[in-house]
Design an enzyme around this catalytic site. Structure first.
Site, mmCIF file in Angstrom:
data_model
loop_
_atom_site.group_PDB
_atom_site.id
_atom_site.type_symbol
_atom_site.label_atom_id
_atom_site.label_comp_id
_atom_site.label_asym_id
_atom_site.label_seq_id
_atom_site.Cartn_x
_atom_site.Cartn_y
_atom_site.Cartn_z
ATOM 1 N N ASN A 103 70.572 9.428 20.492
ATOM 2 C CA ASN A 103 71.948 9.068 20.880
ATOM 3 C C ASN A 103 72.665 10.152 21.700
ATOM 4 O OD1 ASN A 103 72.057 10.570 18.493
ATOM 5 N ND2 ASN A 103 74.014 9.684 17.904
ATOM 6 N N GLY A 159 68.586 12.523 12.549
ATOM 7 C CA GLY A 159 68.236 11.114 12.695
ATOM 8 C C GLY A 159 68.728 10.308 11.504
ATOM 9 N N SER A 160 68.014 9.234 11.218
ATOM 10 C CA SER A 160 68.480 8.298 10.190
ATOM 11 C C SER A 160 68.173 8.807 8.774
ATOM 12 C CB SER A 160 67.806 6.948 10.405
ATOM 13 O OG SER A 160 66.404 7.113 10.340
ATOM 14 N N GLU A 189 70.131 16.394 9.319
ATOM 15 C CA GLU A 189 71.408 15.941 9.901
ATOM 16 C C GLU A 189 71.303 14.422 10.005
ATOM 17 O OE1 GLU A 189 74.093 17.731 10.916
ATOM 18 O OE2 GLU A 189 73.298 19.691 10.398
ATOM 19 N N CYS A 201 76.919 9.561 15.549
ATOM 20 C CA CYS A 201 76.764 9.649 14.089
ATOM 21 C C CYS A 201 78.097 9.864 13.379
ATOM 22 C CB CYS A 201 75.800 10.760 13.739
ATOM 23 S SG CYS A 201 76.269 12.333 14.474
ATOM 24 N N GLU A 220 75.321 1.640 8.060
ATOM 25 C CA GLU A 220 75.923 2.268 9.239
ATOM 26 C C GLU A 220 75.776 1.316 10.440
ATOM 27 O OE1 GLU A 220 73.553 5.558 10.535
ATOM 28 O OE2 GLU A 220 75.155 6.460 11.688
HETATM 29 P P1 NAD Z 1 65.512 7.936 13.751
HETATM 30 O O1 NAD Z 1 65.539 8.479 12.376
HETATM 31 O O2 NAD Z 1 64.950 6.583 13.947
HETATM 32 O O3 NAD Z 1 64.679 8.893 14.733
HETATM 33 C C1 NAD Z 1 64.933 10.272 14.837
HETATM 34 C C2 NAD Z 1 63.650 10.987 15.209
HETATM 35 O O4 NAD Z 1 62.685 10.779 14.188
HETATM 36 C C3 NAD Z 1 63.018 10.512 16.515
HETATM 37 O O5 NAD Z 1 62.562 11.635 17.228
HETATM 38 C C4 NAD Z 1 61.867 9.643 16.052
HETATM 39 O O6 NAD Z 1 60.771 9.679 16.925
HETATM 40 C C5 NAD Z 1 61.484 10.244 14.718
HETATM 41 N N1 NAD Z 1 60.980 9.252 13.782
HETATM 42 C C6 NAD Z 1 61.371 7.940 13.686
HETATM 43 N N2 NAD Z 1 60.703 7.335 12.683
HETATM 44 C C7 NAD Z 1 59.889 8.258 12.151
HETATM 45 C C8 NAD Z 1 58.941 8.230 11.082
HETATM 46 N N3 NAD Z 1 58.714 7.117 10.395
HETATM 47 N N4 NAD Z 1 58.271 9.370 10.796
HETATM 48 C C9 NAD Z 1 58.498 10.506 11.491
HETATM 49 N N5 NAD Z 1 59.370 10.581 12.510
HETATM 50 C C10 NAD Z 1 60.054 9.479 12.853
HETATM 51 O O7 NAD Z 1 67.004 8.050 14.267
HETATM 52 P P2 NAD Z 1 67.597 7.612 15.662
HETATM 53 O O8 NAD Z 1 67.573 6.112 15.740
HETATM 54 O O9 NAD Z 1 66.993 8.380 16.768
HETATM 55 O O10 NAD Z 1 69.121 8.101 15.518
HETATM 56 C C11 NAD Z 1 70.083 7.356 14.866
HETATM 57 C C12 NAD Z 1 70.389 7.890 13.500
HETATM 58 O O11 NAD Z 1 70.542 9.277 13.550
HETATM 59 C C13 NAD Z 1 71.694 7.339 12.948
HETATM 60 O O12 NAD Z 1 71.533 7.057 11.585
HETATM 61 C C14 NAD Z 1 72.673 8.492 13.136
HETATM 62 O O13 NAD Z 1 73.743 8.502 12.256
HETATM 63 C C15 NAD Z 1 71.785 9.664 12.948
HETATM 64 N N6 NAD Z 1 72.301 10.820 13.652
HETATM 65 C C16 NAD Z 1 72.784 11.869 12.948
HETATM 66 C C17 NAD Z 1 73.313 12.961 13.609
HETATM 67 C C18 NAD Z 1 73.855 14.144 12.874
HETATM 68 O O14 NAD Z 1 74.101 15.158 13.526
HETATM 69 N N7 NAD Z 1 74.040 14.093 11.579
HETATM 70 C C19 NAD Z 1 73.365 12.969 14.994
HETATM 71 C C20 NAD Z 1 72.858 11.881 15.681
HETATM 72 C C21 NAD Z 1 72.329 10.809 15.016
#
Ligand code: NAD
Length: 459
Positions: free
Chosen positions: A116, A189-190, A211, A245, A335
């Site tokens: 994002n 990430g998530s 995070e 996020c 979310e």
């Molecule tokens: P995501 O968790 O799907 O992916 C994040 C990263 O993890 C990517 O690089 C992806 O390739 C990797 N990944 C995905 N699935 C995986 C798995 N099964 N095993 C290992 N690695 C895997 O998240 P996203 O869709 O990229 O981002 C959105 C989420 O991130 C939202 O929930 C948002 O709130 C959160 N987010 C948090 C912050 C923060 O600073 N706290 C900032 C941005 C986004």
């Protein structure tokens, strides 16, 4: 591209073992080189962000490149003093001694970034990791391939690959990396994937920063300036098409204020994006079809107060406000992470608690009120990562404030000095003088209890 993750990690471990990254001047020189390179490539970065999901250039500069250049400048300026061993007041039990905290790099670190803010959320932790003297493998998100390519070019230009390298790819690559042994893992990430990361880190007791996300409430009290509140909420919610996020996820509006505030909110959306937001150059797109479908399924026509239109071919979802969707509806379950803003109402403090406590601890909480007592009550009653009174998002912008979640919204925090600290082990060392050696602690202990009690009582 096929990566041999085991080989990459081994090469980085060898590089770390040379001790080069322990040299603070060397780190500073590389951060300066990185600053030059990111400044030179600013247009390419903005173009890549636009190609990935039509991120408007103004937003790209404000929330991605601008944050990174500012973080780099701040880190370069402060690094020498952060890295210095800190002398602390010694304990009298140890008299005479000199007590210091040494900041030591963990070693080989892995940073996994989301899509994002694919540039900023990749480089911001990387700055901390390099400043603290670690090697880094950075895995950007596969959903923003153009940005990932520019990131790879920048990193390749600035660093030796055994020091910092980019590994591109999706879930399989991420899992291969997670199967390696790291000295630190920083994941953004998530929540779902955060738990996968924590599990992968557990067998080696690898420390992690997570995070993550959450359902961020935004409370609007009747004692507030509706127009100004609407302006700040519309900006924070629809920035990056709601894919932030810390965006307000849903509103909790005082029942008697609902009519006037909703009117202000709708007017502000029209003012910001025009009558047809699809034509606005200031509104991004949804990153993928999967996310588009997830978001589109949240929009129920009879709940739409403004917006509601979608265009799958262009991954467009209009800035949308929903009127009190049921708590078991798609919009209120998890979310949202898109340009959909549900309004819920409250008449009592208990109503607010009943709504907020349905969910895990959020990453952010916002409250709009001129009533300081009410605002402070909201801030202190709930646990959340960080937030604001009378604004949204902006707590992110101060690198003197820690940024991170709590509970399911994450663990650990970073930005500014805290990024340096996050990637440093704090090693406590006392240096004892030899000219005096108080004998109380040594056996035989007979007759020494009264001295021990005296010391424990007063020191
Ligand atoms: P995501 O968790 O799907 O992916 C994040 C990263 O993890 C990517 O690089 C992806 O390739 C990797 N990944 C995905 N699935 C995986 C798995 N099964 N095993 C290992 N690695 C895997 O998240 P996203 O869709 O990229 O981002 C959105 C989420 O991130 C939202 O929930 C948002 O709130 C959160 N987010 C948090 C912050 C923060 O600073 N706290 C900032 C941005 C986004």
């Amino acid at each position: 591209m096929e990566y041999n993750c085991a080989e990459i990690v081994l090469a980085q471990k060898k590089y770390f073992a040379t001790g080069r990254t322990k040299n603070v001047q060397y780190r500073k020189m590389l951060l300066k080189k990185l600053l030059k390179e990111v400044q030179k490539r600013e247009n390419d970065i903005c173009d890549a962000l636009y190609a990935d999901f039509k991120k408007p250039k103004f937003e790209a500069v404000m929330t991605e490149t601008g944050i990174i250049t500012s973080e780099l400048r701040f880190t370069i300026r402060k690094l020498k003093s952060w890295a210095k061993a800190k002398r602390v007041f010694p304990s009298l039990l140890n008299f005479p001694s000199k007590d210091r905290i040494h900041s030591e790099p963990f070693g080989t670190t892995l940073i996994i970034a989301p899509w994002n803010y694919p540039y900023q959320l990749a480089l911001s932790p990387l700055i901390g990791a390099v400043a603290a003297g670690n090697t880094v493998v950075l895995k950007p998100s596969e959903l923003t391939p153009n940005t990932a390519t520019v990131l790879e070019e920048i990193i390749t230009e600035v660093f030796e690959k055994d020091h910092v390298t980019v590994v591109k790819g999706g879930v399989p690559v991420s899992q291969k990396l997670l199967a390696e042994r790291w000295d630190y893992i920083f994941f953004t990430g998530s929540v779902h994937v955060g738990k996968i990361v924590a599990k992968a880190a557990a067998p080696n007791l690898t420390p992690v920063t997570l995070e993550l996300g959450g359902k961020n409430p935004c409370i609007v009290d009747i004692h507030t300036d509706f127009e100004l509140a609407a302006k700040r909420i519309v900006w924070g919610k629809f920035l990056n098409a709601g894919q932030t996020c810390i965006a307000p996820d849903y509103l909790i509006v005082q029942a008697q204020a609902k009519f006037d505030f909703t009117k202000a909110l709708i007017e502000e959306i029209h003012k910001t994006f025009g009558e047809n937001p699809q034509e606005s150059p200031d509104f991004a797109r949804i990153v993928s079809e999967k996310n588009f479908d997830r978001l589109a399924s949240m929009i129920k026509e009879d709940e739409v107060l403004v917006g509601g239109s979608t265009d799958k071919d262009n991954l467009y979802i209009a800035p949308t406000v929903l009127d009190e969707p049921a708590f078991d509806s798609e919009a209120m379950k998890d979310e949202i992470f898109g340009p959909i803003l549900p309004i819920q109402v409250y008449s009592s403090l208990e109503d607010i608690s009943n709504i907020i406590e349905r969910y895990e601890k959020p990453l952010a909480l916002y409250v709009f009120s001129k009533d300081n007592k009410f605002a402070n009550r909201m801030i202190t009653s709930y646990s959340f990562g960080g937030g604001a009174i009378n604004d949204t998002i902006m707590h992110f912008g101060n690198h003197r404030l820690p940024f991170g979640g709590v509970g399911e919204s994450g663990m650990g925090a970073y930005h500014g000095k805290l990024s340096f600290d996050t990637f440093s082990h704090k090693k406590s060392v006392i240096k004892k003088a030899n000219w005096l050696d108080i004998p109380v602690r040594y056996a035989p202990y007979k007759g020494k209890m009264k001295f021990l009690n005296f010391f424990l009582k007063y020191f």
